[in-house]
Structure formats: structure tokens, C-alpha cells
Motif scaffolding. Structure first.
Motif, mmCIF file in Angstrom:
data_model
loop_
_atom_site.group_PDB
_atom_site.id
_atom_site.type_symbol
_atom_site.label_atom_id
_atom_site.label_comp_id
_atom_site.label_asym_id
_atom_site.label_seq_id
_atom_site.Cartn_x
_atom_site.Cartn_y
_atom_site.Cartn_z
ATOM 1 N N ASP A 120 -49.361 46.845 20.343
ATOM 2 C CA ASP A 120 -47.975 47.286 20.229
ATOM 3 C C ASP A 120 -47.502 47.063 18.794
ATOM 4 O OD1 ASP A 120 -47.164 44.591 19.940
ATOM 5 O OD2 ASP A 120 -46.631 44.417 22.059
ATOM 6 N N LEU A 121 -46.294 47.422 18.498
ATOM 7 C CA LEU A 121 -45.798 47.347 17.132
ATOM 8 C C LEU A 121 -45.651 45.918 16.619
ATOM 9 C CD1 LEU A 121 -43.227 50.271 17.177
ATOM 10 C CD2 LEU A 121 -45.614 50.283 16.451
ATOM 11 N N ASP A 122 -45.695 44.934 17.531
ATOM 12 C CA ASP A 122 -45.662 43.523 17.130
ATOM 13 C C ASP A 122 -47.049 42.931 16.966
ATOM 14 O OD1 ASP A 122 -42.846 43.351 17.113
ATOM 15 O OD2 ASP A 122 -42.823 43.079 19.296
ATOM 16 N N GLY A 123 -48.104 43.745 17.171
ATOM 17 C CA GLY A 123 -49.467 43.279 16.996
ATOM 18 C C GLY A 123 -50.097 42.667 18.227
ATOM 19 N N ASN A 124 -49.457 42.806 19.388
ATOM 20 C CA ASN A 124 -50.005 42.262 20.628
ATOM 21 C C ASN A 124 -50.819 43.330 21.349
ATOM 22 O OD1 ASN A 124 -48.540 39.725 20.389
ATOM 23 N ND2 ASN A 124 -46.721 40.939 20.837
#
Length: 149
Positions: A120-124
Motif C-alpha cells: 500500500d502507499l504506506d509500504g505495508n
């Protein structure tokens, strides 16, 4: 691809601005006709899988009549994410936009396995297995010369 840059020989059509209309473009093949000819003469129907990037999405495209048995894997979402502009322009086994990610592949003799990991955009990791570890958003295997249906 099904993204902004499009297929070789038809680059940038519909994208704004039209970089092929800018007078400073020197290439006589702004739409990618030279690259398309290269693909058709050296890649299409001569290899099982062709890896490329350029667009910032993740695709595993099905073989087409124009390119014979060759499957195309586009992995361009490592450093930038973008929405898919024309989902399904090219038929695929998998396509994903608006995520970071990458493909992982393994060759074992004539056996090919490919998996796509999406973030996802948070790197998860988008997918998590039962043990809490990152899992592929899509995975598929096939034997050489026998692409999946």
C-alpha cells in the motif's frame, strides 16, 4: 500495457500532454514503432516470458495472437504508483495499479513460478498470510511451452 504509456507502436495516445506532438522530440518513432518492430522480430513467439517496465503498474498479460506464445510481465511499480487508465486493454492474468510492488520469479528446470507482491502507499504488504508474513497478491506457475489458460 494498460497504463498511461500504452503498447509499443501506440505510445502516449490519449495521455496528456501528447509528448509526440512536442516539436522538440527528435525520435522519428515517438509512438514506439521501432520498439514494436524489435519486439515482433526478436521477442514475440520466441520466448515464453518477456519482462519490461516503463508504466508504473503491475501486469501479467496473456499471450496474444500478435505476439504468439509470449507472456508479458510489466513490473514498474517499484518507485512510483499510478492508476490503470484502460483496464483490460490487453487481456491479463493479473493487473494492479495505485500500489507499489514487484514481481518475484523462480525457474526450476522447465517450471516457471511468478508472484507479485503489492504494497500500500504506506509500504505495508497488501496481502498477509496466516502467520502475519507478506503474501503474494497473485501467484501462478506453468511449464515451459505450456502457458496457463
Amino acid at each position: 500495457s494498460n497504463g498511461q504509456h500504452g503498447n509499443a507502436g501506440d505510445y502516449e495516445r490519449g495521455a496528456l500532454p501528447d509528448t509526440c506532438a512536442i516539436p522538440l522530440i527528435i525520435s522519428q518513432s515517438c509512438r514506439g514503432e521501432d520498439y514494436q518492430a524489435f519486439l515482433e522480430n526478436t521477442i514475440c513467439d520466441q520466448v515464453d516470458v518477456f519482462f519490461n517496465g516503463h508504466d508504473h503498474e503491475l501486469y501479467w498479460l496473456k499471450p496474444t495472437a500478435a505476439c504468439g506464445k509470449t507472456q508479458h510481465i510489466l513490473s514498474g511499480a517499484g518507485g512510483k504508483e499510478r492508476e490503470i487508465l484502460e483496464p483490460g486493454r490487453n487481456p491479463g492474468y493479473f493487473e494492479l495499479g495505485e500500489h507499489y510492488g514487484f514481481f518475484w520469479v523462480e525457474l526450476d528446470g522447465d517450471h516457471f513460478t511468478g508472484a507479485v507482491y503489492a504494497l500500500d502507499l504506506d509500504g505495508n504488504s497488501v496481502e498477509i498470510d496466516a502467520d502475519g508474513n507478506p503474501a503474494p497478491a497473485f501467484e501462478m506457475s506453468f511449464e515451459r511451452g505450456q502457458p496457463p489458460a
